[in-house]
Design a protein around this motif. Sequence first.
Motif, PDB file in Angstrom:
ATOM      1  N   ASP A   1       0.832  -1.210   0.000  1.00 41.77           N
ATOM      2  CA  ASP A   1       0.000   0.000   0.000  1.00 41.77           C
ATOM      3  C   ASP A   1       0.866   1.259   0.000  1.00 41.77           C
ATOM      4  OD1 ASP A   1      -2.328  -1.434  -0.055  1.00 41.77           O
ATOM      5  OD2 ASP A   1      -2.758  -1.235   2.090  1.00 41.77           O
ATOM      6  N   ALA A   2       1.949   1.246   0.771  1.00 36.70           N
ATOM      7  CA  ALA A   2       2.819   2.415   0.848  1.00 36.70           C
ATOM      8  C   ALA A   2       3.531   2.677  -0.477  1.00 36.70           C
ATOM      9  CB  ALA A   2       3.834   2.237   1.971  1.00 36.70           C
ATOM     10  N   ILE A   3       3.994   1.609  -1.128  1.00 34.89           N
ATOM     11  CA  ILE A   3       4.654   1.775  -2.426  1.00 34.89           C
ATOM     12  C   ILE A   3       3.664   2.284  -3.464  1.00 34.89           C
ATOM     13  CG2 ILE A   3       5.807   0.574  -4.321  1.00 34.89           C
ATOM     14  CD1 ILE A   3       7.073  -1.282  -2.274  1.00 34.89           C
ATOM     15  N   ASN A   4       2.476   1.685  -3.510  1.00 33.85           N
ATOM     16  CA  ASN A   4       1.464   2.125  -4.467  1.00 33.85           C
ATOM     17  C   ASN A   4       1.058   3.575  -4.225  1.00 33.85           C
ATOM     18  OD1 ASN A   4       1.355  -0.248  -5.941  1.00 33.85           O
ATOM     19  ND2 ASN A   4      -0.314  -1.125  -4.729  1.00 33.85           N
ATOM     20  N   ALA A   5       0.955   3.964  -2.954  1.00 30.59           N
ATOM     21  CA  ALA A   5       0.599   5.349  -2.636  1.00 30.59           C
ATOM     22  C   ALA A   5       1.698   6.307  -3.086  1.00 30.59           C
ATOM     23  CB  ALA A   5       0.350   5.497  -1.139  1.00 30.59           C
ATOM     24  N   ALA A   6       2.960   5.912  -2.897  1.00 28.15           N
ATOM     25  CA  ALA A   6       4.079   6.767  -3.317  1.00 28.15           C
ATOM     26  C   ALA A   6       4.100   6.926  -4.835  1.00 28.15           C
ATOM     27  CB  ALA A   6       5.400   6.179  -2.826  1.00 28.15           C
ATOM     28  N   ILE A   7       3.863   5.825  -5.551  1.00 29.47           N
ATOM     29  CA  ILE A   7       3.844   5.897  -7.015  1.00 29.47           C
ATOM     30  C   ILE A   7       2.701   6.793  -7.492  1.00 29.47           C
ATOM     31  CG2 ILE A   7       3.452   4.550  -9.115  1.00 29.47           C
ATOM     32  CD1 ILE A   7       4.915   2.225  -7.760  1.00 29.47           C
ATOM     33  N   SER A   8       1.566   6.688  -6.829  1.00 30.42           N
ATOM     34  CA  SER A   8       0.387   7.456  -7.235  1.00 30.42           C
ATOM     35  C   SER A   8       0.515   8.937  -6.899  1.00 30.42           C
ATOM     36  CB  SER A   8      -0.863   6.878  -6.575  1.00 30.42           C
ATOM     37  OG  SER A   8      -1.998   7.662  -6.866  1.00 30.42           O
ATOM     38  N   THR A   9       0.886   9.246  -5.672  1.00 30.30           N
ATOM     39  CA  THR A   9       0.886  10.642  -5.226  1.00 30.30           C
ATOM     40  C   THR A   9       2.153  11.385  -5.626  1.00 30.30           C
ATOM     41  OG1 THR A   9       1.778   9.996  -3.062  1.00 30.30           O
ATOM     42  CG2 THR A   9      -0.609  10.124  -3.271  1.00 30.30           C
ATOM     43  N   GLU A  10       3.301  10.723  -5.489  1.00 28.50           N
ATOM     44  CA  GLU A  10       4.572  11.388  -5.777  1.00 28.50           C
ATOM     45  C   GLU A  10       4.848  11.452  -7.268  1.00 28.50           C
ATOM     46  OE1 GLU A  10       9.315  10.406  -5.288  1.00 28.50           O
ATOM     47  OE2 GLU A  10       7.882   9.400  -3.988  1.00 28.50           O
ATOM     48  N   LYS A  11       4.588  10.344  -7.980  1.00 30.81           N
ATOM     49  CA  LYS A  11       4.912  10.279  -9.402  1.00 30.81           C
ATOM     50  C   LYS A  11       3.695  10.492 -10.298  1.00 30.81           C
ATOM     51  CE  LYS A  11       8.435   9.867 -10.115  1.00 30.81           C
ATOM     52  NZ  LYS A  11       9.548  10.841  -9.994  1.00 30.81           N
ATOM     53  N   LYS A  12       2.497  10.603  -9.694  1.00 30.54           N
ATOM     54  CA  LYS A  12       1.258  10.798 -10.469  1.00 30.54           C
ATOM     55  C   LYS A  12       1.122   9.717 -11.548  1.00 30.54           C
ATOM     56  CE  LYS A  12       0.237  14.659  -8.314  1.00 30.54           C
ATOM     57  NZ  LYS A  12       1.328  14.654  -7.319  1.00 30.54           N
ATOM     58  N   SER A  13       1.395   8.487 -11.152  1.00 33.03           N
ATOM     59  CA  SER A  13       1.414   7.374 -12.095  1.00 33.03           C
ATOM     60  C   SER A  13       0.284   6.399 -11.803  1.00 33.03           C
ATOM     61  CB  SER A  13       2.757   6.643 -12.001  1.00 33.03           C
ATOM     62  OG  SER A  13       2.730   5.452 -12.760  1.00 33.03           O
ATOM     63  N   PRO A  14      -0.309   5.780 -12.842  1.00 33.97           N
ATOM     64  CA  PRO A  14      -1.335   4.755 -12.642  1.00 33.97           C
ATOM     65  C   PRO A  14      -0.772   3.368 -12.348  1.00 33.97           C
ATOM     66  CG  PRO A  14      -1.046   5.135 -14.979  1.00 33.97           C
ATOM     67  CD  PRO A  14      -0.140   6.115 -14.274  1.00 33.97           C
ATOM     68  N   VAL A  15       0.546   3.226 -12.339  1.00 34.24           N
ATOM     69  CA  VAL A  15       1.161   1.920 -12.092  1.00 34.24           C
ATOM     70  C   VAL A  15       0.867   1.455 -10.667  1.00 34.24           C
ATOM     71  CG1 VAL A  15       3.367   0.699 -11.869  1.00 34.24           C
ATOM     72  CG2 VAL A  15       2.984   2.245 -13.786  1.00 34.24           C
ATOM     73  N   THR A  16       0.510   0.181 -10.518  1.00 38.01           N
ATOM     74  CA  THR A  16       0.286  -0.398  -9.195  1.00 38.01           C
ATOM     75  C   THR A  16       0.928  -1.774  -9.111  1.00 38.01           C
ATOM     76  OG1 THR A  16      -1.842  -1.367  -9.877  1.00 38.01           O
ATOM     77  CG2 THR A  16      -1.902   0.800  -8.828  1.00 38.01           C
ATOM     78  N   ILE A  17       1.322  -2.141  -7.898  1.00 39.00           N
ATOM     79  CA  ILE A  17       1.768  -3.501  -7.618  1.00 39.00           C
ATOM     80  C   ILE A  17       0.556  -4.290  -7.159  1.00 39.00           C
ATOM     81  CG2 ILE A  17       3.296  -4.953  -6.244  1.00 39.00           C
ATOM     82  CD1 ILE A  17       5.060  -2.545  -5.787  1.00 39.00           C
ATOM     83  N   GLU A  18       0.320  -5.440  -7.779  1.00 38.92           N
ATOM     84  CA  GLU A  18      -0.818  -6.277  -7.396  1.00 38.92           C
ATOM     85  C   GLU A  18      -0.523  -6.991  -6.085  1.00 38.92           C
ATOM     86  OE1 GLU A  18      -1.134  -8.829 -10.771  1.00 38.92           O
ATOM     87  OE2 GLU A  18      -2.361  -7.410 -11.901  1.00 38.92           O
ATOM     88  N   LYS A  19      -1.436  -6.876  -5.135  1.00 46.27           N
ATOM     89  CA  LYS A  19      -1.214  -7.506  -3.820  1.00 46.27           C
ATOM     90  C   LYS A  19      -1.233  -9.030  -3.922  1.00 46.27           C
ATOM     91  CE  LYS A  19      -3.180  -3.775  -1.007  1.00 46.27           C
ATOM     92  NZ  LYS A  19      -3.713  -2.954  -2.100  1.00 46.27           N
ATOM     93  N   ASP A  20      -2.177  -9.559  -4.716  1.00 45.60           N
ATOM     94  CA  ASP A  20      -2.299 -11.020  -4.784  1.00 45.60           C
ATOM     95  C   ASP A  20      -1.532 -11.614  -5.947  1.00 45.60           C
ATOM     96  OD1 ASP A  20      -3.779 -10.228  -6.940  1.00 45.60           O
ATOM     97  OD2 ASP A  20      -5.666 -11.127  -6.292  1.00 45.60           O
ATOM     98  N   GLY A  21      -0.864 -10.785  -6.711  1.00 47.47           N
ATOM     99  CA  GLY A  21      -0.086 -11.291  -7.835  1.00 47.47           C
ATOM    100  C   GLY A  21      -0.915 -11.619  -9.041  1.00 47.47           C
ATOM    101  N   GLY A  22      -2.220 -11.777  -8.879  1.00 42.24           N
ATOM    102  CA  GLY A  22      -3.101 -12.035  -9.996  1.00 42.24           C
ATOM    103  C   GLY A  22      -3.024 -13.434 -10.561  1.00 42.24           C
ATOM    104  N   ASP A  23      -2.021 -14.229 -10.150  1.00 41.42           N
ATOM    105  CA  ASP A  23      -1.864 -15.573 -10.691  1.00 41.42           C
ATOM    106  C   ASP A  23      -1.699 -16.597  -9.579  1.00 41.42           C
ATOM    107  OD1 ASP A  23       0.594 -14.866  -9.754  1.00 41.42           O
ATOM    108  OD2 ASP A  23       1.589 -14.860 -11.707  1.00 41.42           O
TER     109      ASP A  23
END
Length: 230
Positions: free
Chosen positions: A51-73
């Motif tokens: 959550d902290a990494i995703n928040a930093a990417i979103s707020t600091e870098k204004k990026s839509p990139v996210t790390i999936e918590k469950d990996g998706g697979d």
Amino acid sequence: MLPDTDRSQAHFTAFRNIEIYYPAGSSLSRLLEGKNDKIELETSNAKEVIDAINAAISTEKKSPVTIEKDGGDGGGTTVGYVARIKGYADRAQLSFKIDVKGNITGYVLRQEKPDGGGNGSSGGELAIVDLDWRSFSVDQPLPVKTDNGTTAVVVADINTPAGALAVLAPELAGKLLADQEAKAMLQDPLLNFGRFGLPMKSWHFLFDVTDVQLKNYNVFREGEGRTVSI
């Protein structure tokens, strides 16, 4: 980072090495000589970290990139952590390492169809992807708890050297945190990838410091790529 899938495996590694020197026979020498302790853990239940990494990417870098918590697979996102202290007669070595492995998604900002229309076209002629997220930094404390089957390992903050030192050598941590210069060093976040905030045409210097590869093989040529980046 494949534009056609907008989903790729990612591996973030942050590490820090610190050496402390002191006179042989001093109080620090008596405290640390012969000490060889470490904390080592790996967990797929590190929601606060992701959550902290995703928040930093979103707020600091204004990026839509996210790390999936469950990996998706079904594999999940894992967080590994190792902290070690080794003491000698005249010095101590501290090392800290964070590994985050998982899948990222959302880096395709625009993908053109062959006829020039629409977004999200698989196999499109042109993709615009976001690479600016790579230089994110996380400033907040990141607590991690894991159970190795017999005892629970808890680190109040894996994001700073001070967090592990409080577990491995609390007396040393107290002495160092009382000094302003040492305190700033021990509270400097590990998850800081600011050095990667370089234009792509500067990246080759990270592995081609003599510039030989660039000159010999003409790495950057106009008009060949199907993928461009902000």
